[in-house]
Structures are given as structure tokens and as C-alpha cells.
Design a protein around this motif. Structure first.
Motif, PDB file in Angstrom:
ATOM      1  N   LEU A 272       0.811  -1.222   0.000  1.00  0.00           N
ATOM      2  CA  LEU A 272       0.000   0.000   0.000  1.00  0.00           C
ATOM      3  C   LEU A 272       0.845   1.273   0.000  1.00  0.00           C
ATOM      4  CD1 LEU A 272      -2.670  -1.070   2.661  1.00  0.00           C
ATOM      5  CD2 LEU A 272      -2.966  -0.986   0.168  1.00  0.00           C
ATOM      6  N   TYR A 273       1.972   1.248   0.730  1.00  0.00           N
ATOM      7  CA  TYR A 273       2.697   2.513   0.969  1.00  0.00           C
ATOM      8  C   TYR A 273       4.147   2.512   0.510  1.00  0.00           C
ATOM      9  CZ  TYR A 273      -1.181   3.053   4.268  1.00  0.00           C
ATOM     10  OH  TYR A 273      -2.420   3.122   4.839  1.00  0.00           O
ATOM     11  N   LEU A 274       4.725   1.339   0.223  1.00  0.00           N
ATOM     12  CA  LEU A 274       6.162   1.267  -0.067  1.00  0.00           C
ATOM     13  C   LEU A 274       6.410   0.513  -1.380  1.00  0.00           C
ATOM     14  CD1 LEU A 274       7.282   0.119   3.538  1.00  0.00           C
ATOM     15  CD2 LEU A 274       7.506   2.430   2.624  1.00  0.00           C
ATOM     16  N   PRO A 275       5.957   1.067  -2.495  1.00  0.00           N
ATOM     17  CA  PRO A 275       6.157   0.350  -3.755  1.00  0.00           C
ATOM     18  C   PRO A 275       7.652   0.136  -3.997  1.00  0.00           C
ATOM     19  CG  PRO A 275       5.469   2.628  -4.160  1.00  0.00           C
ATOM     20  CD  PRO A 275       5.317   2.387  -2.693  1.00  0.00           C
ATOM     21  N   GLY A 276       8.015  -1.049  -4.440  1.00  0.00           N
ATOM     22  CA  GLY A 276       9.428  -1.323  -4.713  1.00  0.00           C
ATOM     23  C   GLY A 276      10.148  -1.962  -3.548  1.00  0.00           C
ATOM     24  N   THR A 277       9.477  -2.054  -2.388  1.00  0.00           N
ATOM     25  CA  THR A 277      10.103  -2.696  -1.230  1.00  0.00           C
ATOM     26  C   THR A 277       9.616  -4.135  -1.121  1.00  0.00           C
ATOM     27  OG1 THR A 277      10.151  -0.579  -0.055  1.00  0.00           O
ATOM     28  CG2 THR A 277      10.445  -2.569   1.269  1.00  0.00           C
ATOM     29  N   ARG A 278      10.550  -5.072  -1.007  1.00  0.00           N
ATOM     30  CA  ARG A 278      10.188  -6.475  -0.801  1.00  0.00           C
ATOM     31  C   ARG A 278      10.341  -6.797   0.682  1.00  0.00           C
ATOM     32  NH1 ARG A 278      10.864 -10.860  -4.772  1.00  0.00           N
ATOM     33  NH2 ARG A 278       8.728 -10.891  -3.993  1.00  0.00           N
ATOM     34  N   VAL A 279       9.357  -7.476   1.254  1.00  0.00           N
ATOM     35  CA  VAL A 279       9.413  -7.818   2.671  1.00  0.00           C
ATOM     36  C   VAL A 279       9.739  -9.302   2.808  1.00  0.00           C
ATOM     37  CG1 VAL A 279       8.215  -7.729   4.879  1.00  0.00           C
ATOM     38  CG2 VAL A 279       7.694  -6.033   3.129  1.00  0.00           C
ATOM     39  N   CYS A 280      10.737  -9.582   3.617  1.00  0.00           N
ATOM     40  CA  CYS A 280      11.183 -10.968   3.788  1.00  0.00           C
ATOM     41  C   CYS A 280      10.980 -11.400   5.237  1.00  0.00           C
ATOM     42  CB  CYS A 280      12.654 -11.085   3.397  1.00  0.00           C
ATOM     43  SG  CYS A 280      13.282 -12.763   3.602  1.00  0.00           S
ATOM     44  N   GLY A 281      10.186 -12.420   5.431  1.00  0.00           N
ATOM     45  CA  GLY A 281       9.928 -12.952   6.768  1.00  0.00           C
ATOM     46  C   GLY A 281      10.876 -14.108   7.064  1.00  0.00           C
ATOM     47  N   MET A 282      11.626 -13.978   8.135  1.00  0.00           N
ATOM     48  CA  MET A 282      12.532 -15.039   8.562  1.00  0.00           C
ATOM     49  C   MET A 282      11.767 -15.935   9.537  1.00  0.00           C
ATOM     50  SD  MET A 282      15.386 -14.612   7.051  1.00  0.00           S
ATOM     51  CE  MET A 282      16.265 -13.345   6.141  1.00  0.00           C
ATOM     52  N   MET A 283      11.435 -17.128   9.089  1.00  0.00           N
ATOM     53  CA  MET A 283      10.552 -18.010   9.866  1.00  0.00           C
ATOM     54  C   MET A 283      11.335 -18.646  11.011  1.00  0.00           C
ATOM     55  SD  MET A 283       8.569 -19.801   6.668  1.00  0.00           S
ATOM     56  CE  MET A 283      10.051 -20.313   5.832  1.00  0.00           C
ATOM     57  N   VAL A 284      10.936 -18.323  12.232  1.00  0.00           N
ATOM     58  CA  VAL A 284      11.647 -18.832  13.409  1.00  0.00           C
ATOM     59  C   VAL A 284      10.872 -19.959  14.095  1.00  0.00           C
ATOM     60  CG1 VAL A 284      12.833 -16.636  13.769  1.00  0.00           C
ATOM     61  CG2 VAL A 284      10.699 -17.111  15.007  1.00  0.00           C
ATOM     62  N   ASP A 285       9.782 -20.392  13.452  1.00  0.00           N
ATOM     63  CA  ASP A 285       8.998 -21.510  13.964  1.00  0.00           C
ATOM     64  C   ASP A 285       8.658 -22.386  12.752  1.00  0.00           C
ATOM     65  OD1 ASP A 285       7.522 -23.188  15.578  1.00  0.00           O
ATOM     66  OD2 ASP A 285       6.134 -21.647  16.294  1.00  0.00           O
ATOM     67  N   ARG A 286       8.220 -23.608  13.028  1.00  0.00           N
ATOM     68  CA  ARG A 286       7.795 -24.454  11.925  1.00  0.00           C
ATOM     69  C   ARG A 286       6.274 -24.436  11.867  1.00  0.00           C
ATOM     70  NH1 ARG A 286      12.613 -25.879  10.886  1.00  0.00           N
ATOM     71  NH2 ARG A 286      13.990 -26.830  12.435  1.00  0.00           N
ATOM     72  N   ALA A 287       5.760 -23.652  10.954  1.00  0.00           N
ATOM     73  CA  ALA A 287       4.312 -23.517  10.773  1.00  0.00           C
ATOM     74  C   ALA A 287       4.108 -23.222   9.284  1.00  0.00           C
ATOM     75  CB  ALA A 287       3.776 -22.378  11.642  1.00  0.00           C
ATOM     76  N   PRO A 288       2.913 -23.453   8.769  1.00  0.00           N
ATOM     77  CA  PRO A 288       2.682 -23.213   7.331  1.00  0.00           C
ATOM     78  C   PRO A 288       2.556 -21.713   7.016  1.00  0.00           C
ATOM     79  CG  PRO A 288       0.694 -24.032   8.386  1.00  0.00           C
ATOM     80  CD  PRO A 288       1.754 -24.038   9.447  1.00  0.00           C
ATOM     81  N   PHE A 289       3.698 -21.010   7.079  1.00  0.00           N
ATOM     82  CA  PHE A 289       3.665 -19.557   6.883  1.00  0.00           C
ATOM     83  C   PHE A 289       3.281 -19.167   5.458  1.00  0.00           C
ATOM     84  CE2 PHE A 289       6.507 -19.787  10.638  1.00  0.00           C
ATOM     85  CZ  PHE A 289       5.730 -19.015  11.485  1.00  0.00           C
TER      86      PHE A 289
END
Ligand SMILES: *Cc1c(COP(=O)(O)O)cnc(C)c1O
Length: 315
Positions: A197-214
Motif C-alpha cells: 500500500l505505501y512502499l512500492p518497490g520494497t520487498r518484505v522478507c519474513g525469517m521463519m523462526v517456527d515451523r508452521a505453514p507460513f
């Protein structure tokens, strides 16, 4: 689309949180690394849950709740901050925490003791059993109560990180990547929707610290938050990056995480925690080593807090 201001919100934190370039880390990694200090949100010892609780507890208050329930692991940062926030708002918190993990009086359990929080350790690994127990306890108390899910990660809580993405936009710098820890999903989902919505061109990367179907949890929370906002967006796998950073298991320290904690402590005087931010920063270090970032890229690491966890860890 609705404006974020149209949602009830209580003020719990100090915003905007600072963004600073990590000069020594940037030099080491041959790219531009910045940190957003959500460990300095101003309630308790800081952390990401404050942003979610501003929306969740406003909703609790609007519904007339006197008691707020939440859950998590025994060392849940979210549960501790919920108790701190509830106290400030004159509500009573009851924490039903899973018995596994560190249950002696250290870290967040020590802080809860200082606040006089009603903490009940429940011998189950099934959150549905815990939510059912909340209803039993709540009905027995006979007062209006409000249930907050583990991590505050529902659509409403995720709005806290949609608001954070807007805050980053308002702070006036553009980033190629935002990297954050993903534990229950609301932070990542809010940032990823907020970036759309607000940051075109920014990629967000989630570092998964648990084992779940993220790969299911993340888009579901993004769609839920988008629906609350009545935002006309379609969410697909191109809208978020996920990377495994769990190591030996949730809340079990990893060698890579410990190395990342030491690296940021020694070079920048910033302390990460072993369960979330240490592992997330280790993921960022690994991406840099793999050549994922160009020298001109700007990478923003979200420091989501967790300070108390340092004092409950077996490093
Ligand atoms: C809860 C937590 C996270 C993860 O955020 P989610 O929204 O649950 O994915 C990251 N860092 C810290 C310190 C946390 O307490």
C-alpha cells in the motif's frame, strides 16, 4: 479504502521508532543495512507487540472488557506486553501460557511477577484447548472479557504493522528490502500488506523462526487485514518472501543466531534475542553472504524486541 485513523486505537508506544544506518555492518556485508528500532517502542522493554496491542486493546475497551486473556509460550514477549498494556489501561490480564520452555522465574516470567500478573501455566501444546479454557475462566468470572490470540496475530493486530509500513514511508527513505522475524505472522503480514500500500518497490522478507505453514498463514493474515481496510488489492506469492531461520527449533538457540547476536552487539551496541531477532538477523547475514543484495541496495532490518528473552536463554 478506510484510513487507519478510522480504527479505534489506544496510545501505548512512542512512535515513530528511529531508523539508523548500521555503518560497520554495512561495510562488512558490502550493502546498506539499516535498523528500525521497534525494540524501543516504549512499553515494558519494547518490542513489536505494542503496535498490535494499540488496535487490539482499543477493540477490547470498545467492547467493555474488564479482563483480557492471551496465550503463548512460557517466555512469550507478547503475553508480557499484553499484561503491561492492560495494567496501564486499568484492565486485568490473565495469561494462559504453555508449560513448555523456560518456566523458572526468569525473563518475561520475572517481569510478570513484578507486575503481579495472573499467569497460569497450562500443560498442553494445543492452542484450541487454551482458547476453550479462556472461555471457561471468563464465564466463571462473570465479567466481560476479551481473547487475544497467540502473538496478537489476527487481522486487527496486523494493522499495527500496516501502520508501521506507513510510518517507514513517512520517515522519508525508500528501502529495497525489509527483513523481519516471523513467529505468529502478524508482523510480517502487516508489513507485507503495508509495503504493497505505501512502499512500492520494497520487498518484505519474513525469517521463519517456527515451523508452521507460513506460506498459508502470511497471505491469509494479509487478506484479513486488507478486508478490514476495505483495500482493493489481490494478494499473491509475489507479495512476500519467506525464508527458514528456525534452526534446531522454535525458541531453541541456534549457532547462526548466536553469531548474529554477537555480531550486532560487538559492532553496533544493539542486543538481539535468541528466539526471534537473532535468528532473523542471521538470515539476513546468510542472504548477504549468498549475494542476495547489491552494493547499492538498502536493507531495513526490523528489530522487533525480545530483550527479556536474553535473560531466560541458555546461550
Ligand atoms: C512475537 C515476536 C516476533 C514475531 O512477530 P509475529 O508477529 O508473532 O510473527 C518477533 N520478534 C519478537 C521479539 C517477538 O516477541
Amino acid at each position: 479504502m478506510k484510513r487507519l485513523e478510522e480504527f479505534p486505537r489506544v496510545s501505548l508506544g512512542v512512535f515513530p521508532t528511529p531508523i539508523r544506518r548500521l555503518d560497520r555492518i554495512s561495510k562488512l556485508l558490502h550493502t546498506n543495512v539499516y535498523v528500525k528500532r521497534d525494540d524501543l517502542t516504549g512499553l515494558g522493554l519494547g518490542g513489536n507487540k505494542t503496535r498490535k496491542l494499540e488496535f487490539l486493546l482499543a477493540d477490547a475497551r470498545a467492547q467493555g472488557a474488564q479482563v483480557v486473556f492471551t496465550t503463548g509460550g512460557a517466555q512469550s514477549n507478547h503475553a508480557m506486553l499484553t499484561a503491561a498494556a492492560a495494567g496501564r489501561l486499568g484492565m486485568r490480564a490473565i495469561l494462559l501460557l504453555k508449560k513448555r520452555g523456560v518456566t523458572d522465574c526468569r525473563g518475561n516470567l520475572l517481569l510478570e511477577k513484578l507486575m503481579g500478573t495472573d499467569v497460569r501455566l497450562i500443560d498442553t501444546d494445543d492452542y484450541n484447548e487454551i482458547y476453550a479454557e479462556m472461555d471457561r475462566v471468563g464465564r466463571a468470572l462473570g465479567v466481560p472479557y476479551y481473547k487475544i490470540p497467540c502473538g496478537g496475530s489476527n487481522a486487527l493486530g496486523s494493522l499495527g504493522y500496516v501502520a508501521c509500513a506507513r510510518e517507514i514511508h513517512e520517515q522519508g527513505q525508500a528501502f529495497d528490502y525489509i527483513v523481519c522475524a516471523e513467529g505468529s505472522g502478524g508482523t510480517m503480514a502487516g508489513l507485507a500488506l503495508g509495503a504493497k500500500l505505501y512502499l512500492p518497490g520494497t520487498r518484505v522478507c519474513g525469517m521463519m523462526v517456527d515451523r508452521a505453514p507460513f506460506d498459508e498463514i502470511t497471505p491469509a493474515l494479509m487478506r484479513g487485514a486488507a478486508a478490514l481496510l476495505e483495500a482493493e488489492v489481490t494478494i499473491g506469492p509475489e507479495d512476500y518472501l519467506l525464508r527458514d531461520a528456525c534452526g534446531p527449533g522454535y525458541a531453541v538457540p541456534s549457532p547462526e543466531g548466536n553469531e548474529a547476536i554477537a555480531c550486532l552487539a560487538a559492532n553496533e551496541g544493539i542486543f538481539l534475542d535468541p528466539t526471534y531477532t537473532g535468528k532473523a538477523f542471521a538470515g539476513l547475514l546468510a542472504m548477504a553472504r549468498e549475494g542476495a543484495f547489491r552494493p547499492e541496495d538498502k536493507v531495513l532490518f526490523l528489530h522487533s524486541g525480545g530483550a527479556a528473552g536474553i535473560f531466560a536463554a541458555a546461550l
